[in-house]
Motif scaffolding. Structure first.
Motif, mmCIF file in Angstrom:
data_model
loop_
_atom_site.group_PDB
_atom_site.id
_atom_site.type_symbol
_atom_site.label_atom_id
_atom_site.label_comp_id
_atom_site.label_asym_id
_atom_site.label_seq_id
_atom_site.Cartn_x
_atom_site.Cartn_y
_atom_site.Cartn_z
ATOM 1 N N ALA A 280 0.848 -1.190 0.000
ATOM 2 C CA ALA A 280 0.000 0.000 0.000
ATOM 3 C C ALA A 280 0.887 1.245 0.000
ATOM 4 O O ALA A 280 1.089 1.897 1.022
ATOM 5 C CB ALA A 280 -0.932 0.002 1.198
ATOM 6 N N GLY A 281 1.430 1.547 -1.171
ATOM 7 C CA GLY A 281 2.347 2.661 -1.299
ATOM 8 C C GLY A 281 3.699 2.349 -0.675
ATOM 9 O O GLY A 281 3.902 1.283 -0.070
ATOM 10 N N GLN B 200 3.598 1.931 3.457
ATOM 11 C CA GLN B 200 3.407 0.615 4.055
ATOM 12 C C GLN B 200 4.590 -0.305 3.779
ATOM 13 O O GLN B 200 4.960 -1.126 4.609
ATOM 14 C CB GLN B 200 2.118 -0.040 3.556
ATOM 15 N N ALA B 201 5.198 -0.130 2.605
ATOM 16 C CA ALA B 201 6.392 -0.918 2.291
ATOM 17 C C ALA B 201 7.470 -0.683 3.338
ATOM 18 O O ALA B 201 8.128 -1.630 3.819
ATOM 19 C CB ALA B 201 6.907 -0.558 0.900
ATOM 20 N N LEU B 202 7.684 0.567 3.698
ATOM 21 C CA LEU B 202 8.705 0.901 4.688
ATOM 22 C C LEU B 202 8.360 0.341 6.061
ATOM 23 O O LEU B 202 9.218 -0.194 6.762
ATOM 24 C CB LEU B 202 8.867 2.421 4.759
ATOM 25 N N MET B 203 7.088 0.440 6.454
ATOM 26 C CA MET B 203 6.678 -0.095 7.746
ATOM 27 C C MET B 203 6.831 -1.606 7.770
ATOM 28 O O MET B 203 7.293 -2.196 8.751
ATOM 29 C CB MET B 203 5.223 0.297 8.028
ATOM 30 N N LEU B 204 6.461 -2.248 6.675
ATOM 31 C CA LEU B 204 6.591 -3.695 6.549
ATOM 32 C C LEU B 204 8.061 -4.109 6.689
ATOM 33 O O LEU B 204 8.394 -5.049 7.417
ATOM 34 C CB LEU B 204 6.046 -4.116 5.188
ATOM 35 N N ALA B 205 8.928 -3.387 6.000
ATOM 36 C CA ALA B 205 10.358 -3.679 6.070
ATOM 37 C C ALA B 205 10.897 -3.444 7.477
ATOM 38 O O ALA B 205 11.722 -4.226 7.981
ATOM 39 C CB ALA B 205 11.111 -2.814 5.066
ATOM 40 N N SER C 156 3.201 6.669 -6.624
ATOM 41 C CA SER C 156 2.491 7.862 -6.159
ATOM 42 C C SER C 156 3.023 9.161 -6.741
ATOM 43 O O SER C 156 2.276 9.956 -7.310
ATOM 44 C CB SER C 156 2.549 7.937 -4.633
ATOM 45 N N LYS C 157 4.313 9.406 -6.571
ATOM 46 C CA LYS C 157 4.885 10.682 -6.994
ATOM 47 C C LYS C 157 5.116 10.708 -8.497
ATOM 48 O O LYS C 157 4.837 11.712 -9.172
ATOM 49 C CB LYS C 157 6.205 10.927 -6.258
ATOM 50 N N GLY D 218 -3.300 8.719 -4.347
ATOM 51 C CA GLY D 218 -4.487 8.099 -3.761
ATOM 52 C C GLY D 218 -4.687 6.643 -4.130
ATOM 53 O O GLY D 218 -5.544 5.972 -3.543
ATOM 54 N N PHE D 219 -3.916 6.139 -5.070
ATOM 55 C CA PHE D 219 -4.069 4.745 -5.492
ATOM 56 C C PHE D 219 -3.411 3.786 -4.517
ATOM 57 O O PHE D 219 -3.786 2.619 -4.448
ATOM 58 C CB PHE D 219 -3.476 4.539 -6.890
ATOM 59 N N ARG D 220 -2.409 4.243 -3.808
ATOM 60 C CA ARG D 220 -1.707 3.477 -2.783
ATOM 61 C C ARG D 220 -1.121 2.184 -3.334
ATOM 62 O O ARG D 220 -1.449 1.081 -2.887
ATOM 63 C CB ARG D 220 -2.617 3.169 -1.571
ATOM 64 N N VAL D 221 -0.241 2.318 -4.313
ATOM 65 C CA VAL D 221 0.448 1.160 -4.866
ATOM 66 C C VAL D 221 1.958 1.390 -4.792
ATOM 67 O O VAL D 221 2.470 2.360 -5.358
ATOM 68 C CB VAL D 221 0.049 0.879 -6.324
ATOM 69 N N GLY D 222 2.631 0.522 -4.088
ATOM 70 C CA GLY D 222 4.082 0.543 -4.003
ATOM 71 C C GLY D 222 4.600 -0.877 -4.059
ATOM 72 O O GLY D 222 3.832 -1.824 -4.262
#
Length: 389
Positions: free
Chosen positions: A98-99, A102-107, A236-237, A243-247
Motif C-alpha cells: 500500500a504505497g 506501508q512498504a517501509l513499515m513492513l520492512a 504515487s509521486k 491516492g491509489f496506494r500502490v508501491g
C-alpha cells in the motif's frame, strides 16, 4: 490514569506533523497559497484512471494474492530490469504494498528489533522516525546540509555505525531537500554495507523526478547486495497516483517470504483495480512522466531564482524531487516561527524545517509541484513583504 488503560508507548510518543500544523493554520487565510504537502500538482492521467475503472466494472473487487497480482509483479520486474538494471524474479523477489509508506513499515517490522539502531539522513521524511519509534528502535541522524548538496555520503555515515546498527535508510532523490546521490556516492555506500553487514533500504519514489541531465542509479544495480538490500518504490509521486496506494519492495527470496507473512497480518492485499491502474502506468505512462518533469523543472527554476532574489532566503538548487529547502537563518527565528511569520505576512503556506527532524532547523520546505502561477504569486507576495536583495 489506570496503567491498564494507557496507550502504547509508540502511540504516546508519536510526534504531531509540523506540515499538517501549517496546513491547519492556513485555514484562517481564505487567499492562502499552500506550498506544503508533497503531492503532485497533476490529476492522475486519464488512461491510468480508465484502467482502474475497467477493473471495477469487470468485477475485480475480491481479495488478491498477498504478494500482488502476477501481471503487476511481471510489470514491476520488467520495469526494474529495463530502467534500473535490477534483476528481480517476479515470483520470488517482489511484493506489492500500500504505497511506499506501508512498504517501509513492513520492512521495518521484518528487519529491526527493539533497541536496534537505524541510520538515516537528517533532515528526513518524518514518517521514518515515526516508524522507527513504532518498532522501538533508535533513530540515528546523519546531518546533511547544502554545502555538499544535502548528500548523506559514506564518509558521513561510517562514524555512526556501531554494533547496534541494523539498518541504513537512503533516500535519493530526497524528501525534503531534493538532494541526490550519484553513482560514486552509492558505490561507497555499498562498500560500507558489505563491510559492516547491515541491511539497507533504498527508498526511491522520486527516482524519475530528476533534472539537469541527472540519472538516478539504484543501489541494488551496482553491486551484489542481494543479502542486504531492499529496494522500495511507489507509483504515487512519479505518476501522480498518491491516492491509489500502490508501491512495492524488491528483495531476496528469504526477505520477501517473510514480508508476505507480515503483509497478511497488516492489510492482506491491495485492491485489484488499483493494481491494474499501476500496470497501465508502468507500461504506458512514460510520456506522462516526461511532461510532468518538464513542468516541475520550470517551476524549480522559478522558485530557486525567485527565493534567491528575496531578502532572508538562500536556496540551493536541487537536482531531484519537487522540493526546495531554503536556508532562512537570516530571519533570526526558529523554522517554525519563520514559517508562521511568512504565513502571517504573505498568506503563503510553507513547512518548517523542524518538521523534518532536528537537523531541519534553520530551513523551510516548499513544494514546487503546484501551479506555476501560484508559485509566481507566492514569490511576489514574499518579495513585497521582505524586499529584494
Amino acid at each position: 490514569m489506570d496503567k491498564s488503560l494507557q496507550l502504547s508507548t509508540a502511540a504516546q510518543n508519536a510526534l504531531p506533523s509540523g506540515v499538517r500544523r501549517m496546513f491547519e493554520l492556513a485555514k484562517k487565510y481564505p487567499n492562502a497559497i499552500n506550498l506544503t504537502l508533497g503531492e503532485p500538482g497533476f490529476a492522475t492521467p486519464k488512461h491510468i484512471v480508465d484502467a482502474g475503472v475497467r477493473g471495477l466494472l469487470e468485477g475485480k473487487t475480491k481479495y488478491t494474492p498477498n504478494a500482488g497480482i502476477k501481471s503487476l509483479r511481471d510489470a514491476i520486474a520488467w520495469k526494474l530490469k529495463k530502467e534500473n538494471g535490477i534483476e528481480c524474479d517476479p515470483d520470488e523477489n517482489l511484493i506489492v504494498t500500500a504505497g511506499a509508506t506501508q512498504a517501509l513499515m513492513l520492512a521495518m517490522v521484518a528487519l529491526v528489533n527493539p533497541g536496534d539502531e537505524v541510520i538515516l539522513q537528517g533532515p528526513n521524511w518524518p514518517d521514518y522516525r515515526g516508524q522507527i519509534d513504532m518498532v522501538n528502535a533508535k533513530a540515528v541522524y546523519v546531518k546533511v546540509d547544502e554545502k555538499n548538496g544535502f548528500k548523506m555520503t559514506a564518509d558521513k555515515i561510517e562514524p555512526y555505525i556501531t554494533d547496534r546498527t541494523k539498518l541504513i535508510i537512503i533516500n535519493s532523490p530526497s524528501n525534503p531537500t531534493g538532494g541526490v546521490l550519484d553513482e560514486d556516492d552509492l558505490r561507497e555506500i555499498a562498500k560500507l554495507v558489505k563491510k559492516y553487514k547491515v541491511f539497507v533500504i533504498s527508498d526511491e519514489p522520486y527516482e524519475k523526478l530528476v533534472y539537469d541531465g541527472f540519472y538516478q542509479k539504484s543501489l541494488a544495480a551496482l553491486d551484489d547486495l542481494s543479502e542486504y538490500i531492499l529496494t522500495i518504490n511507489s507509483l504515487s509521486k512519479t505518476f501522480a497516483m498518491t491516492g491509489f496506494r500502490v508501491g512495492y519492495i524488491c528483495a531476496n527470496r528469504n526477505i520477501i517470504q517473510n514480508l508476505v507473512k507480515l503483509h497478511e497480518n497488516m492489510i492482506a492485499s491491495i485492491p485489484e483495480p488499483m493494481q491494474m491502474a499501476a500496470i497501465e502506468a508502468i507500461y504506458h505512462g512514460e510520456n506522462d512522466v516526461k511532461e510532468m518533469v518538464e513542468y516541475y523543472d520550470r517551476n524549480r527554476h522559478l522558485i530557486v531564482d525567485g527565493l534567491n532574489s528575496i531578502k532572508g532566503f538562500s536556496c540551493y538548487c536541487p537536482k531531484g524531487a519537487f522540493y526546495v529547502f531554503p536556508n532562512i537563518t537570516e530571519f533570526g527565528m526558529t523554522s517554525a516561527e519563520a514559517a508562521e511569520y511568512i504565513l502571517e505576512k504573505t498568506h503563503v503556506v510553507t513547512s518548517p524545517g523542524s518538521a523534518f527532524g532536528p537537523d531541519g532547523e534553520g530551513y523551510i520546505r516548499i513544494c514546487y509541484a503546484s501551479r506555476y502561477e501560484d508559485i509566481a504569486e507566492a514569490l511576489e507576495r514574499m518579495r513585497k513583504a521582505f524586499g529584494s536583495k
